[in-house]
Design a protein around this motif. Structure first.
Motif, PDB file in Angstrom:
ATOM      1  N   CYS A 159       0.818  -1.224   0.000  1.00  0.00           N
ATOM      2  CA  CYS A 159       0.000   0.000   0.000  1.00  0.00           C
ATOM      3  C   CYS A 159       0.847   1.267   0.000  1.00  0.00           C
ATOM      4  O   CYS A 159       0.634   2.160  -0.829  1.00  0.00           O
ATOM      5  CB  CYS A 159      -0.933  -0.003   1.203  1.00  0.00           C
ATOM      6  N   TRP A 160       1.783   1.359   0.926  1.00  0.00           N
ATOM      7  CA  TRP A 160       2.575   2.589   1.048  1.00  0.00           C
ATOM      8  C   TRP A 160       3.412   2.832  -0.209  1.00  0.00           C
ATOM      9  O   TRP A 160       3.472   3.946  -0.724  1.00  0.00           O
ATOM     10  CB  TRP A 160       3.445   2.532   2.294  1.00  0.00           C
ATOM     11  N   ASN A 161       4.078   1.797  -0.721  1.00  0.00           N
ATOM     12  CA  ASN A 161       4.900   1.957  -1.922  1.00  0.00           C
ATOM     13  C   ASN A 161       4.056   2.313  -3.146  1.00  0.00           C
ATOM     14  O   ASN A 161       4.497   3.075  -4.002  1.00  0.00           O
ATOM     15  CB  ASN A 161       5.708   0.684  -2.198  1.00  0.00           C
ATOM     16  N   ASN A 162       2.853   1.758  -3.226  1.00  0.00           N
ATOM     17  CA  ASN A 162       1.960   2.110  -4.337  1.00  0.00           C
ATOM     18  C   ASN A 162       1.590   3.587  -4.287  1.00  0.00           C
ATOM     19  O   ASN A 162       1.578   4.271  -5.306  1.00  0.00           O
ATOM     20  CB  ASN A 162       0.683   1.270  -4.299  1.00  0.00           C
ATOM     21  N   ILE A 163       1.278   4.088  -3.104  1.00  0.00           N
ATOM     22  CA  ILE A 163       0.914   5.501  -2.950  1.00  0.00           C
ATOM     23  C   ILE A 163       2.127   6.383  -3.240  1.00  0.00           C
ATOM     24  O   ILE A 163       2.028   7.401  -3.925  1.00  0.00           O
ATOM     25  CB  ILE A 163       0.323   5.768  -1.555  1.00  0.00           C
ATOM     26  N   MET A 164       3.305   5.978  -2.739  1.00  0.00           N
ATOM     27  CA  MET A 164       4.525   6.742  -3.010  1.00  0.00           C
ATOM     28  C   MET A 164       4.866   6.744  -4.499  1.00  0.00           C
ATOM     29  O   MET A 164       5.436   7.717  -5.006  1.00  0.00           O
ATOM     30  CB  MET A 164       5.712   6.170  -2.220  1.00  0.00           C
ATOM     31  N   GLN A 165       4.516   5.680  -5.199  1.00  0.00           N
ATOM     32  CA  GLN A 165       4.742   5.614  -6.647  1.00  0.00           C
ATOM     33  C   GLN A 165       3.967   6.725  -7.361  1.00  0.00           C
ATOM     34  O   GLN A 165       4.429   7.276  -8.348  1.00  0.00           O
ATOM     35  CB  GLN A 165       4.291   4.242  -7.175  1.00  0.00           C
ATOM     36  N   ILE A 166       2.801   7.086  -6.847  1.00  0.00           N
ATOM     37  CA  ILE A 166       1.972   8.121  -7.471  1.00  0.00           C
ATOM     38  C   ILE A 166       2.364   9.518  -6.996  1.00  0.00           C
ATOM     39  O   ILE A 166       2.570  10.425  -7.805  1.00  0.00           O
ATOM     40  CB  ILE A 166       0.474   7.881  -7.165  1.00  0.00           C
ATOM     41  N   ILE A 167       2.477   9.709  -5.676  1.00  0.00           N
ATOM     42  CA  ILE A 167       2.675  11.075  -5.172  1.00  0.00           C
ATOM     43  C   ILE A 167       4.133  11.489  -5.089  1.00  0.00           C
ATOM     44  O   ILE A 167       4.428  12.664  -4.914  1.00  0.00           O
ATOM     45  CB  ILE A 167       1.989  11.292  -3.802  1.00  0.00           C
ATOM     46  N   TRP A 172       5.396  15.541   1.656  1.00  0.00           N
ATOM     47  CA  TRP A 172       5.228  16.965   1.978  1.00  0.00           C
ATOM     48  C   TRP A 172       5.220  17.841   0.734  1.00  0.00           C
ATOM     49  O   TRP A 172       4.699  18.951   0.754  1.00  0.00           O
ATOM     50  CB  TRP A 172       6.315  17.424   2.950  1.00  0.00           C
ATOM     51  N   LEU A 173       5.793  17.342  -0.346  1.00  0.00           N
ATOM     52  CA  LEU A 173       5.790  18.116  -1.588  1.00  0.00           C
ATOM     53  C   LEU A 173       4.402  18.175  -2.224  1.00  0.00           C
ATOM     54  O   LEU A 173       4.181  18.932  -3.167  1.00  0.00           O
ATOM     55  CB  LEU A 173       6.801  17.543  -2.580  1.00  0.00           C
ATOM     56  N   CYS A 174       3.459  17.374  -1.719  1.00  0.00           N
ATOM     57  CA  CYS A 174       2.075  17.434  -2.213  1.00  0.00           C
ATOM     58  C   CYS A 174       1.435  18.770  -1.879  1.00  0.00           C
ATOM     59  O   CYS A 174       0.456  19.169  -2.504  1.00  0.00           O
ATOM     60  CB  CYS A 174       1.236  16.312  -1.604  1.00  0.00           C
ATOM     61  N   LEU A 175       1.981  19.458  -0.878  1.00  0.00           N
ATOM     62  CA  LEU A 175       1.427  20.754  -0.495  1.00  0.00           C
ATOM     63  C   LEU A 175       1.780  21.834  -1.509  1.00  0.00           C
ATOM     64  O   LEU A 175       1.153  22.893  -1.530  1.00  0.00           O
ATOM     65  CB  LEU A 175       1.936  21.146   0.895  1.00  0.00           C
ATOM     66  N   LEU A 176       2.772  21.563  -2.340  1.00  0.00           N
ATOM     67  CA  LEU A 176       3.211  22.534  -3.344  1.00  0.00           C
ATOM     68  C   LEU A 176       2.837  22.046  -4.737  1.00  0.00           C
ATOM     69  O   LEU A 176       3.010  20.867  -5.043  1.00  0.00           O
ATOM     70  CB  LEU A 176       4.734  22.723  -3.268  1.00  0.00           C
ATOM     71  N   ILE A 178       4.119  21.501  -7.568  1.00  0.00           N
ATOM     72  CA  ILE A 178       5.327  21.356  -8.391  1.00  0.00           C
ATOM     73  C   ILE A 178       5.379  19.950  -8.972  1.00  0.00           C
ATOM     74  O   ILE A 178       4.769  19.019  -8.442  1.00  0.00           O
ATOM     75  CB  ILE A 178       6.612  21.636  -7.574  1.00  0.00           C
ATOM     76  N   SER A 179       6.125  19.797 -10.042  1.00  0.00           N
ATOM     77  CA  SER A 179       6.292  18.500 -10.679  1.00  0.00           C
ATOM     78  C   SER A 179       7.277  17.654  -9.859  1.00  0.00           C
ATOM     79  O   SER A 179       8.313  18.152  -9.420  1.00  0.00           O
ATOM     80  CB  SER A 179       6.819  18.704 -12.095  1.00  0.00           C
ATOM     81  N   VAL A 180       6.949  16.392  -9.672  1.00  0.00           N
ATOM     82  CA  VAL A 180       7.795  15.482  -8.900  1.00  0.00           C
ATOM     83  C   VAL A 180       8.034  14.230  -9.719  1.00  0.00           C
ATOM     84  O   VAL A 180       7.107  13.684 -10.320  1.00  0.00           O
ATOM     85  CB  VAL A 180       7.107  15.109  -7.553  1.00  0.00           C
TER      86      VAL A 180
END
Length: 197
Positions: A159-167, A172-176, A178-180
């Protein structure tokens, strides 16, 4: 692209939630004052229901003649819009977070459910082309599907790795806005699929 879509949903849900939280007490006080003044009724003077909102044409005439709207009316309209927009958006966001956690797209999720339902129907000797009277049985079967059949997702990395694959690697960079660069797939998953080196 999917990251931007999910983040847009997150921002919309947070915005609606913040708006509802900020407007709740003024809205409640406004409704309470209305009930104390006129008593509890389903229809008030404007005949538009419990919120007692003027008709859209009356709002337009007031806006064009005075250049403003009554703040109580704006408060009622905005609270209702934010509340009822936030509910389906929250449900939509939940379903996408669930898909992200499973490493699936929405199309893959729907195909998985359809495949599981078809397999369960075949296993129980039902006709796969159900008639209208059997639609209720199909709905009940779809609830039972998850427990009986498991479709293996070769791209599932936890679960965690799947979510990290997307975001991306830093939540914390989701608050900005910007392209990641997304994380590379888990090498163990790639070697199972024959994609690894």
């Amino acid at each position: 692209n999917y990251r931007s879509f999910v983040l847009t949903l997150v921002y919309l849900v947070l915005g609606c939630g913040l708006g509802v939280a900020l407007l709740f007490f003024p809205f409640y006080a406004n409704i309470q004052e209305q009930i104390q003044t006129h008593g509890f009724q389903f229809m008030y003077k404007h005949g538009s229901g419990f919120l007692d909102l003027p008709m859209p044409m009356d709002l337009w005439l007031e806006l064009t003649s005075t250049g403003r709207l009554d703040t109580d009316i704006v408060l009622k309209i905005m609270f209702v819009i934010l509340f009822f927009a936030g509910l389906p958006l929250s449900t939509f966001l939940y379903s996408h977070i669930r898909c992200m956690a499973q490493g699936l797209t929405t199309i893959e999720q729907m195909a998985k459910i359809e495949f599981q339902t078809y397999q369960l129907l075949r296993r129980r000797h039902y006709d796969s082309d159900l008639t209208a009277q059997n639609q209720q049985q199909r709905g009940q079967l779809e609830v039972e599907v998850e427990a009986e059949l498991q479709v293996i997702n070769p791209f599932h990395q936890g679960c965690w790795n799947n979510i990290m694959q997307i975001i991306g690697p830093n939540p914390w960079l989701c608050l900005l806005p910007i392209s990641v660069q997304p994380l590379a797939p888990n090498p163990a998953s790639c070697s199972i699929l024959g994609m690894g080196s």
